[in-house]
Scaffold this active site. Structure first.
Site, mmCIF file in Angstrom:
data_model
loop_
_atom_site.group_PDB
_atom_site.id
_atom_site.type_symbol
_atom_site.label_atom_id
_atom_site.label_comp_id
_atom_site.label_asym_id
_atom_site.label_seq_id
_atom_site.Cartn_x
_atom_site.Cartn_y
_atom_site.Cartn_z
ATOM 1 N N HIS B 154 70.832 -0.042 96.623
ATOM 2 C CA HIS B 154 71.710 -0.955 97.359
ATOM 3 C C HIS B 154 72.251 -2.119 96.513
ATOM 4 C CE1 HIS B 154 72.488 -3.548 101.102
ATOM 5 N NE2 HIS B 154 73.155 -2.435 101.320
ATOM 6 N N LYS B 156 74.487 -4.371 93.963
ATOM 7 C CA LYS B 156 75.931 -4.515 93.712
ATOM 8 C C LYS B 156 76.060 -5.521 92.563
ATOM 9 C CE LYS B 156 75.355 -4.693 98.549
ATOM 10 N NZ LYS B 156 75.359 -3.314 98.811
ATOM 11 N N ASP B 161 79.141 -7.223 78.697
ATOM 12 C CA ASP B 161 78.797 -7.601 77.312
ATOM 13 C C ASP B 161 77.353 -8.090 77.182
ATOM 14 O OD1 ASP B 161 81.383 -6.937 76.700
ATOM 15 O OD2 ASP B 161 82.113 -9.006 76.646
#
Lengths: 229, 229
Positions: B154, B156, B161
């Site tokens: 779940h 996100k 870099d």
């Protein structure tokens, strides 16, 4: 003592003081790096977390150990999250999509019993899911506002004492805590906390039920224009 | 010049230098407060965002203005998010539950075309939803691993870099960006970024398909014990 001598002595004293403060700072940073050098609180936890007893967080002064079969005195991502919620001393603003977790509900109710002002903003549709704690929280007298838009109020953040932000991917549900891969970020960095405080207040005002029944200024202006036409 | 005089002159010089540096720092902080005084990058955006043309982010050197009817040169939460993704110069690690947004998919493919190493970790079930971009991304040759557990991956978040963390409640979908109430937090604060880098690597290794087909060390040990019995 001449003025020139005085200036020289003060100058040397200032150098000594500056260097001492710099060196003392360096020494403290070496001795307690996490406490001294890192600035405002910054923590990250990941889920799922192992299941552990949370009773000591709710009743820290109890002389009796909890008899439940779960591991005790274990520091998990969830006990740390609960600890941050229960640390509230002046306010808790919670903006959460789904809220079914019983321990987190108990924490909110415990803060309410202590007299701490609590504001909860949630998604209207998700107050109807099985196990939602919003009903119990409302019945206890805590102020809850629902976002009833056609889309989701998908935030999952809390602001403790207008100072500590708890945000991430984690909804306040048992599945999120014990099963899903999730993250929580806790910080007292003002540049990160203040936008969330402002956004909470904005959403809180927008979802004021009293306000919804009144026509907005724009609607009033539009009706005046229509009347003139 | 005697040694005492030399010490006094050096002392006064050090005082003057220290005060100058302090005053210069103070002056710079007053002139460019966001750049000088705030330390590592810290930004927060909220959604839904207004719809605007994103073409200039993909083709900044194009001499022709985009003819689309959307507002141009508007700085929205979404253009800022896209800008952070497109700023990648050495790597992009993305860990996202649902990925259907075409602009974000185009940004990932643009980075891939530039030769920037990309790793994407997503939820197996959500690769099957309508409009999922995972298939197109895989076909372009980008390395994708799926978490196929019984529960949801779940997260996100993205790490650009190995230095810039982008995290929040926002899935990479059009509904999340244009309709839902969502948040994104962007930071280069090492104490917040490093745990996400470590967790990404852990999940990446756990979901290595080559590893899944091989028995784990624990399974091997168990089979040896069974053989001995």
């Amino acid at each position: 003592m001449s003025v020139v001598q005085m200036v020289k002595i003060v100058g040397l004293g200032a150098v000594a003081l500056t260097l001492s403060v710099k060196w003392l700072g360096w020494l403290l940073c070496r001795l307690w790096p996490r406490k001294i050098s890192r600035g405002p609180l910054k923590e990250v936890f990941f889920f799922p977390t192992e299941v552990a007893c949370t009773e000591r967080l709710f009743t820290p002064d109890s002389p009796f150990p909890c008899p439940c079969p779960l591991p005790h005195n274990v520091n998990t991502s969830f006990t740390r999250l609960l600890g941050h919620i229960l640390s509230a001393s002046s306010s808790l603003d919670l903006c959460v999509f789904a809220f079914t977790n019983l321990d987190l509900s108990r924490a909110v109710l415990a803060l309410h019993t202590r007299g701490i002002p609590i504001r909860i903003l949630t998604d209207m549709d998700y107050t109807l899911i099985t196990g939602s704690q919003i009903g119990a929280i409302r019945r206890a007298g805590i102020c809850v506002r629902c976002d009833s838009g056609a889309v989701h109020m998908h935030h999952k953040f809390a602001v403790v004492d207008s100072r500590r932000l708890i945000t991430g991917s984690l909804n306040w549900t048992l599945t999120a805590i014990q099963s899903n891969k999730e993250n929580i970020l806790v910080t007292e960095e003002p540049d990160l906390v203040l936008p969330f405080i402002t956004e909470f207040q904005r959403l809180w005002d927008v979802n004021d039920p009293a306000r919804r029944n009144l026509p907005s200024i724009a609607e009033k202006a539009a009706s005046l224009v229509l009347y003139r036409d």
